[in-house]
Scaffold this active site. Structure first.
Site, short mmCIF file in Angstrom:
data_model
loop_
_atom_site.label_atom_id
_atom_site.label_comp_id
_atom_site.label_asym_id
_atom_site.label_seq_id
_atom_site.Cartn_x
_atom_site.Cartn_y
_atom_site.Cartn_z
N HIS A 139 11.84 -6.78 3.21
CA HIS A 139 10.58 -6.78 2.06
C HIS A 139 10.34 -7.60 1.21
O HIS A 139 11.61 -8.27 -0.28
CB HIS A 139 9.90 -5.31 1.42
CG HIS A 139 8.55 -5.36 1.92
ND1 HIS A 139 8.64 -6.00 -0.30
CD2 HIS A 139 7.57 -4.52 2.11
CE1 HIS A 139 6.90 -4.86 0.14
NE2 HIS A 139 6.33 -4.96 0.80
N GLN A 219 11.44 2.97 3.98
CA GLN A 219 10.82 2.77 5.50
C GLN A 219 11.57 3.71 6.05
O GLN A 219 11.53 5.05 6.75
CB GLN A 219 10.89 1.70 5.83
CG GLN A 219 10.14 0.72 5.69
CD GLN A 219 8.13 1.23 5.29
OE1 GLN A 219 7.98 2.13 6.14
NE2 GLN A 219 7.71 0.72 4.70
N LYS A 242 5.16 6.90 1.09
CA LYS A 242 5.60 7.66 2.09
C LYS A 242 6.00 8.27 2.97
O LYS A 242 6.03 8.24 4.27
CB LYS A 242 6.33 5.43 2.42
CG LYS A 242 5.80 3.99 1.92
CD LYS A 242 6.53 2.83 1.94
CE LYS A 242 6.78 2.14 1.34
NZ LYS A 242 5.21 1.64 2.29
N CYS A 380 4.35 -8.15 3.84
CA CYS A 380 5.02 -8.68 2.98
C CYS A 380 6.54 -8.90 3.49
O CYS A 380 7.29 -8.79 2.49
CB CYS A 380 4.99 -7.43 2.11
SG CYS A 380 3.47 -6.82 1.59
#
Length: 423
Positions: A139, A219, A242, A380
């Site tokens: 990222h 993530q 998230k 991104c």
């Protein structure tokens, strides 16, 4: 609480055992809203997941009955807020298996955590000619800070490649190490592709060269069980928003001896032991890195989100989301003119795809008219887009509150988009 429920899914009418859809989906009030009079189908969880009522209630309770500054007073509200804030730190310590709660630093999120390490460790220890290893899967937040450091210090960035399936080539990664290698920064899971990196092996390779490793876990933490001691990573960063928590809060895990060796990133209140105009001495960790009034409510809300996820169980979440991934991948592959980008076998519930002749922004706009929320753009992660020779993708990312019926709606929506452009 029972965490297994039976759901009759989609047009296939298959009965599947899944974690808590019957009861846990109902915990998310936002899923009841309508978009243009159509039910919201929220498939942008890799950007931000939704918050369950338990977390919302925690935030409201803090504002109504606990709000005060922390670490600075002896009155009732300050003591209560401090206890709740530090309890959240302990929950996160246990969640990732850190040895001590002082190895958990509250930040504004993953980006802030990475920048903290860049400034606190990198600016102190990286010198001219040194090398930093990244990967093609990163990222921007795990690329740009290191580029800034390299430019300032005269250091160099080296990049581990990936294959056409979106898998990191570990053998090529290992070849990048030499006597000049000083730091490694890697994603645990790609936000753009969902690929899961073999980071335990990659950390071990770095440690063979006495090189510390930072893992961007933004993530991974929502989907996988994290044990920082088992991984033996030196730093691990992730965000609350998230994983069913509030925005503006995250953590940096760091091994205590490394945190103690680092210089502070920000100066101000609470990160000091003493201040005079002649000299300032810094507080002990973690407070050395938590200058100013922190996002107290968000940190407490993060703790509530951890409670909520652990009540369901990370293993149960991972199993069900993998089931969704397999189902969605199978259905999308059957659509002519649609290609999945980064279709590797070891990944979390993220699917990036392109449709022949249709820009992803048009895909996202038309799906939104059906109430379907997906992410479109470069995510991104422009180097990944360049690697696959695409300007952008459409990304559907799933959480445990999504269903196969919603995937069926996504597939129908993709076919409808193709029909619009075929006219």
């Amino acid at each position: 609480m029972k965490i297994v429920d039976t759901l009759v899914t989609s047009s296939a009418q298959q009965t599947t055992t899944v974690p808590g859809i019957g009861q846990f989906r109902a915990d998310f009030p936002i899923l009841d809203i309508k978009v243009d009079d159509k039910p919201l189908i929220y498939l942008d969880n890799a950007a931000s997941s939704q918050m369950p009522q338990a977390v919302i209630d925690c935030l409201v309770r803090y504002q109504k009955t606990q709000h005060a500054n922390i670490h600075r007073a002896v009155h009732y509200l300050s003591n209560l807020a401090t206890q709740e804030y530090e309890a959240a730190r302990c929950k996160l310590q246990n969640f990732i298996g850190a040895r001590e709660d002082r190895e958990v630093i509250f930040t504004s999120g993953t980006t802030d955590s990475i920048n903290l390490v860049m400034h606190g460790y990198g600016r102190k220890f990286i010198q001219r000619g040194d090398e930093i290893i990244l990967s093609e899967l990163e990222h921007h937040s795990n690329i740009v800070p290191w580029q800034m450091l390299a430019e300032e210090r005269g250091a160099h960035i080296r990049v581990a490649p990936i294959n056409d399936a979106g898998e990191l080539l570990v053998e090529e990664y290992e070849k990048l190490f030499n006597s000049k290698t000083r730091f490694v920064a890697l994603s645990h899971v790609s936000n753009a592709l969902g690929s899961i990196n073999p980071i335990k092996r990659m950390i071990a390779i770095a440690h063979q060269h006495d090189v510390p490793v930072l893992i961007d876990g933004a993530q991974a933490a929502p989907h996988l069980k994290i044990d920082v001691q088992d991984l033996d990573c030196d730093f691990y960063a992730f965000s609350a928003h998230k994983m069913c928590g509030p925005t503006g809060i995250g953590i940096l895990y760091g091994k205590a001896h490394l945190l103690e060796s680092m210089q502070p990133f920000k100066g101000g209140g609470d990160m000091i032991a003493s201040v005079s105009f002649e000299k300032t001495t810094y507080n002990e960790i973690p407070y050395k890195f938590e200058a100013g009034t922190p996002p107290i409510a968000a940190a407490i809300g993060f703790g509530a989100a951890i409670d909520y996820l652990e009540q369901i169980g990370l293993d149960a979440i991972a199993d069900y989301e993998h089931e969704l991934l397999l189902y969605a991948s199978e259905q999308i592959r059957m659509i002519p003119g649609v290609k999945i980008i980064g279709d590797c076998p070891d990944k979390v519930a993220v699917i990036s795809f392109v449709i022949d002749g249709i820009h992803p922004h048009d895909v996202g706009t038309l799906l939104n008219q059906e109430g379907i929320a997906v992410r479109t753009g470069h995510h991104c992660a422009q180097p990944i887009m360049q690697r696959f020779n695409v300007a952008a993708t459409s990304r559907a990312s799933f959480s445990f509150y999504n269903t196969k019926k919603e995937i069926d709606a996504l597939v129908a929506g993709i076919r409808s988009v193709q029909k619009v452009f075929a006219q």
